[in-house]
Design an enzyme around this catalytic site. Sequence first.
Site, PDB file in Angstrom:
ATOM      1  CG  ASN A   1       4.985  -5.144   0.997  1.00 45.42           C
ATOM      2  OD1 ASN A   1       5.167  -6.034   0.147  1.00 45.42           O
ATOM      3  ND2 ASN A   1       5.426  -3.779   1.549  1.00 45.42           N
TER       4      ASN A   1
ATOM      5  CG  HIS B   1       9.185  -6.974  -4.050  1.00 41.22           C
ATOM      6  ND1 HIS B   1       9.646  -6.349  -5.212  1.00 41.22           N
ATOM      7  CD2 HIS B   1       8.919  -6.267  -3.190  1.00 41.22           C
ATOM      8  CE1 HIS B   1      10.404  -5.519  -4.315  1.00 41.22           C
ATOM      9  NE2 HIS B   1       9.506  -5.232  -3.055  1.00 41.22           N
TER      10      HIS B   1
ATOM     11  CG  HIS C   1       3.486   1.136  -0.928  1.00 40.63           C
ATOM     12  ND1 HIS C   1       4.561   1.625  -1.199  1.00 40.63           N
ATOM     13  CD2 HIS C   1       2.340   2.315  -1.327  1.00 40.63           C
ATOM     14  CE1 HIS C   1       4.328   3.351  -1.590  1.00 40.63           C
ATOM     15  NE2 HIS C   1       3.103   3.181  -1.095  1.00 40.63           N
TER      16      HIS C   1
ATOM     17  NE  ARG D   1       6.370   3.204  -5.849  1.00 39.80           N
ATOM     18  CZ  ARG D   1       7.078   4.290  -5.035  1.00 39.80           C
ATOM     19  NH1 ARG D   1       7.038   3.166  -3.837  1.00 39.80           N
ATOM     20  NH2 ARG D   1       7.279   4.931  -5.097  1.00 39.80           N
TER      21      ARG D   1
ATOM     22  NE  ARG E   1       7.487   2.140  -8.585  1.00 39.76           N
ATOM     23  CZ  ARG E   1       8.249   3.359  -7.810  1.00 39.76           C
ATOM     24  NH1 ARG E   1       9.194   3.061  -6.962  1.00 39.76           N
ATOM     25  NH2 ARG E   1       8.774   4.129  -8.379  1.00 39.76           N
TER      26      ARG E   1
ATOM     27  CD  GLU F   1       3.877  -0.277   2.765  1.00 42.42           C
ATOM     28  OE1 GLU F   1       4.273   0.102   2.198  1.00 42.42           O
ATOM     29  OE2 GLU F   1       4.218  -0.937   3.670  1.00 42.42           O
TER      30      GLU F   1
ATOM     31  CB  THR G   1       8.937   3.744   0.607  1.00 42.65           C
ATOM     32  OG1 THR G   1       8.357   3.381   0.158  1.00 42.65           O
ATOM     33  CG2 THR G   1       8.964   4.861   1.877  1.00 42.65           C
TER      34      THR G   1
ATOM     35  CD  GLU H   1       6.058   0.021   9.229  1.00 41.49           C
ATOM     36  OE1 GLU H   1       4.282  -0.154   8.624  1.00 41.49           O
ATOM     37  OE2 GLU H   1       6.696  -0.439   8.375  1.00 41.49           O
TER      38      GLU H   1
ATOM     39  CG  HIS I   1      11.766   0.171   3.259  1.00 42.78           C
ATOM     40  ND1 HIS I   1      13.700   0.126   3.764  1.00 42.78           N
ATOM     41  CD2 HIS I   1      10.835   0.674   3.061  1.00 42.78           C
ATOM     42  CE1 HIS I   1      13.220   0.604   2.162  1.00 42.78           C
ATOM     43  NE2 HIS I   1      11.670   0.781   1.563  1.00 42.78           N
TER      44      HIS I   1
HETATM   45  N1  PXP Z   1       6.692  -1.003   5.295  1.00 43.38           N
HETATM   46  C1  PXP Z   1       6.838  -0.176   5.188  1.00 43.38           C
HETATM   47  C2  PXP Z   1       6.227   1.229   5.197  1.00 43.38           C
HETATM   48  C3  PXP Z   1       7.212   0.062   3.195  1.00 43.38           C
HETATM   49  O1  PXP Z   1       6.897   1.063   2.675  1.00 43.38           O
HETATM   50  C4  PXP Z   1       8.428  -0.838   2.925  1.00 43.38           C
HETATM   51  C5  PXP Z   1       8.301  -1.038   1.178  1.00 43.38           C
HETATM   52  O2  PXP Z   1       7.055  -1.866   0.590  1.00 43.38           O
HETATM   53  C6  PXP Z   1       7.890  -2.070   3.707  1.00 43.38           C
HETATM   54  C7  PXP Z   1       7.684  -2.288   5.312  1.00 43.38           C
HETATM   55  C8  PXP Z   1       8.238  -3.740   3.355  1.00 43.38           C
HETATM   56  O3  PXP Z   1       9.716  -3.023   2.896  1.00 43.38           O
HETATM   57  P1  PXP Z   1      10.716  -4.201   2.510  1.00 43.38           P
HETATM   58  O4  PXP Z   1      10.286  -4.943   1.173  1.00 43.38           O
HETATM   59  O5  PXP Z   1      12.095  -3.889   2.164  1.00 43.38           O
HETATM   60  O6  PXP Z   1      10.765  -5.380   3.542  1.00 43.38           O
END
Ligand code: PXP
Length: 267
Positions: A13, A16, A49, A51, A55, A76, A107, A157, A220
């Site tokens: 992901n 960030h 994602h 959003r 953001r 996402e 989330t 998921e 997550h």
């Molecule tokens: N999976 C989903 C559905 C998420 O919403 C997120 C956070 O955006 C992640 C995975 C990844 O989470 P993390 O950044 O805590 O590894």
Amino acid sequence: MPNHRPNMLFGVNIDHIAVLREARKINDPDPLMALSICAQNGADQITIHLREDRRHIHDEDARRIIASSPLPVNLECAIDPSIIDIVSALRPHRATLVPEKREEVTTEGGLDIAGSFDAIAGAIEKLKASEIEISLFIDPTRDAITLSERLGVQWVELHTGSYANLYAMRHSSLPHSHHAIESLNLSRSELDGRLEQAYGDIVEAANYARSLGLKVAAGHGLNYQNVTAIVGIDTIEELNIGQSIIARSVFTGLATAIKDMKVLCKR
Ligand code: PXP
């Protein structure tokens, strides 16, 4: 139904990277630059994602990432019709439907499928018309899985946030989540019990989902410490991990951070 995949599929992901860019509201760092580094160092999928408040990832990021990613893109998004229209037009490989609250930092839980069944069904219908694979981000409960199967999606998921928070509280002096540690004041043995329960919920949910023919992802709060136990669950076939990889990359570079996690994803 056993899962014969030897290794966990590994989604990175990259939201960030855009979080860092948005701290200055300029065009650097560009999340697009992560794509080839992810592909060359063992990632199987790019996750982003879009959003509602934009953001971090913007529409133009999503468009460019989907257009140029060498790996499948898992987008996402919330079930809001205006977002679903955008995602349908973008046509990522997969859409993962997630709950979204504007005031949340990230989330915080899975979709309330029982409470929004018709709205989720409507979103699924639109996405399926655009031939997009669909996943639902859910808490690891039997009810959420039963309803997901009824909705006709290919993937679920499982939200691993509770497990990750409890793991950090048990194994580290640094809380993974400041919110979680403030609201829970547990003894060591209570913490052990809660952690075991949270992990057991994920195992049970993954096995049940798989028995219904669903493909199972998880994510997550997963990091270099807590991921190993999750990789050990053979009915889970994919992980999506963001924060911990981008955090490590500040010190090691992104290629090393991805390679380090890839090693831990091997079964
Ligand atoms: N999976 C989903 C559905 C998420 O919403 C997120 C956070 O955006 C992640 C995975 C990844 O989470 P993390 O950044 O805590 O590894």
